[in-house]
Design a protein around this motif. Structure first.
Motif, PDB file in Angstrom:
ATOM      1  N   SER A  47       2.329  64.123 -74.582  1.00  0.00           N
ATOM      2  CA  SER A  47       1.299  63.236 -75.259  1.00  0.00           C
ATOM      3  C   SER A  47       0.150  64.106 -75.690  1.00  0.00           C
ATOM      4  N   ARG A  85      -0.310  51.383 -72.000  1.00  0.00           N
ATOM      5  CA  ARG A  85      -0.059  51.391 -73.352  1.00  0.00           C
ATOM      6  C   ARG A  85       0.086  52.633 -74.098  1.00  0.00           C
ATOM      7  N   GLU A  86      -0.570  53.792 -73.361  1.00  0.00           N
ATOM      8  CA  GLU A  86      -0.446  55.144 -73.896  1.00  0.00           C
ATOM      9  C   GLU A  86       0.882  55.610 -73.747  1.00  0.00           C
ATOM     10  N   TYR A  89       3.726  54.035 -75.629  1.00  0.00           N
ATOM     11  CA  TYR A  89       3.512  54.516 -77.081  1.00  0.00           C
ATOM     12  C   TYR A  89       4.367  56.101 -77.125  1.00  0.00           C
ATOM     13  N   GLN A  90       4.199  56.737 -76.022  1.00  0.00           N
ATOM     14  CA  GLN A  90       4.804  57.963 -75.992  1.00  0.00           C
ATOM     15  C   GLN A  90       6.202  57.944 -75.743  1.00  0.00           C
ATOM     16  N   GLU A  92       8.088  55.433 -76.956  1.00  0.00           N
ATOM     17  CA  GLU A  92       8.355  54.937 -78.487  1.00  0.00           C
ATOM     18  C   GLU A  92       8.688  56.112 -79.406  1.00  0.00           C
TER      19      GLU A  92
END
Length: 187
Positions: A47, A85-86, A89-90, A92
């Protein structure tokens, strides 16, 4: 183009010679890790800088290990933690990169059926896998990043201390710290 692909041919020759010597010393046997790398496809994703401490993020990291990517995304979607959420996202991004660059998780080709396998996970459980091309989170870990900022905390008797605001960060070869690392593999 040749210079771009092979900028230092002498280094490549030395490297290949070194690898041949290692193979001869090992009598042509591959280590367990080398055998796994030849048979399984995997991808490691990391990330960007995240403004949180590693202590808070490590719980989310432990929560997704051993799950399929879709289950892990669902876990992060319904989590109350801000950094979920982070991590979602990572996950995905890692899933999309695995499919686009490595061809992982595409399923059987030409409609052929793949045999079911029983595998043993890292925690010792036996799992029956019906789709061996399905992606799962093999490992996930968190490392410290650079200090974001500092502030002064005042105490009694005229004393004070500095409070550091932590971050987690992605790994760069020249640096010793990372962020959320997600290691995907196919069963």
């Amino acid at each position: 183009m040749e210079r771009a692909l092979d900028p230092d041919p002498r280094w490549r020759v030395r490297y290949q010679r070194k690898k041949i010597m290692q193979m001869i010393r090992a009598n042509g046997k591959l280590s367990k890790q080398e055998q796994i790398k030849l048979t399984e496809r995997e991808l490691t994703s990391n990330s960007e800088i995240l403004p949180t401490s590693t202590k808070k993020l490590v719980h989310l990291s432990h929560q997704i290990v051993g799950k399929t990517v879709d289950e892990a995304i669902t876990q992060m979607r319904f989590s109350k933690k801000k950094m979920a959420r982070e991590v979602k996202y990572q996950l995905e991004v890692a899933r999309d990169e695995a499919i686009a660059s490595r061809g992982m998780g595409l399923g059987a080709q030409n409609g052929e059926k793949l045999p079911k396998r029983t595998i043993q996970t890292k925690d010792g459980k036996r799992v029956e896998v019906d789709d061996p091309t399905r992606l799962y989170v093999d490992e996930s870990w968190v490392t410290k990043g650079p200090i974001r900022s500092a502030r002064t905390q005042y105490h009694a008797r005229g004393r004070m201390s500095i409070m550091w605001r932590p971050t987690t960060r992605e790994y760069h070869p020249a640096q010793r710290f990372g962020g959320v690392w997600i290691h995907l593999a196919a069963y």
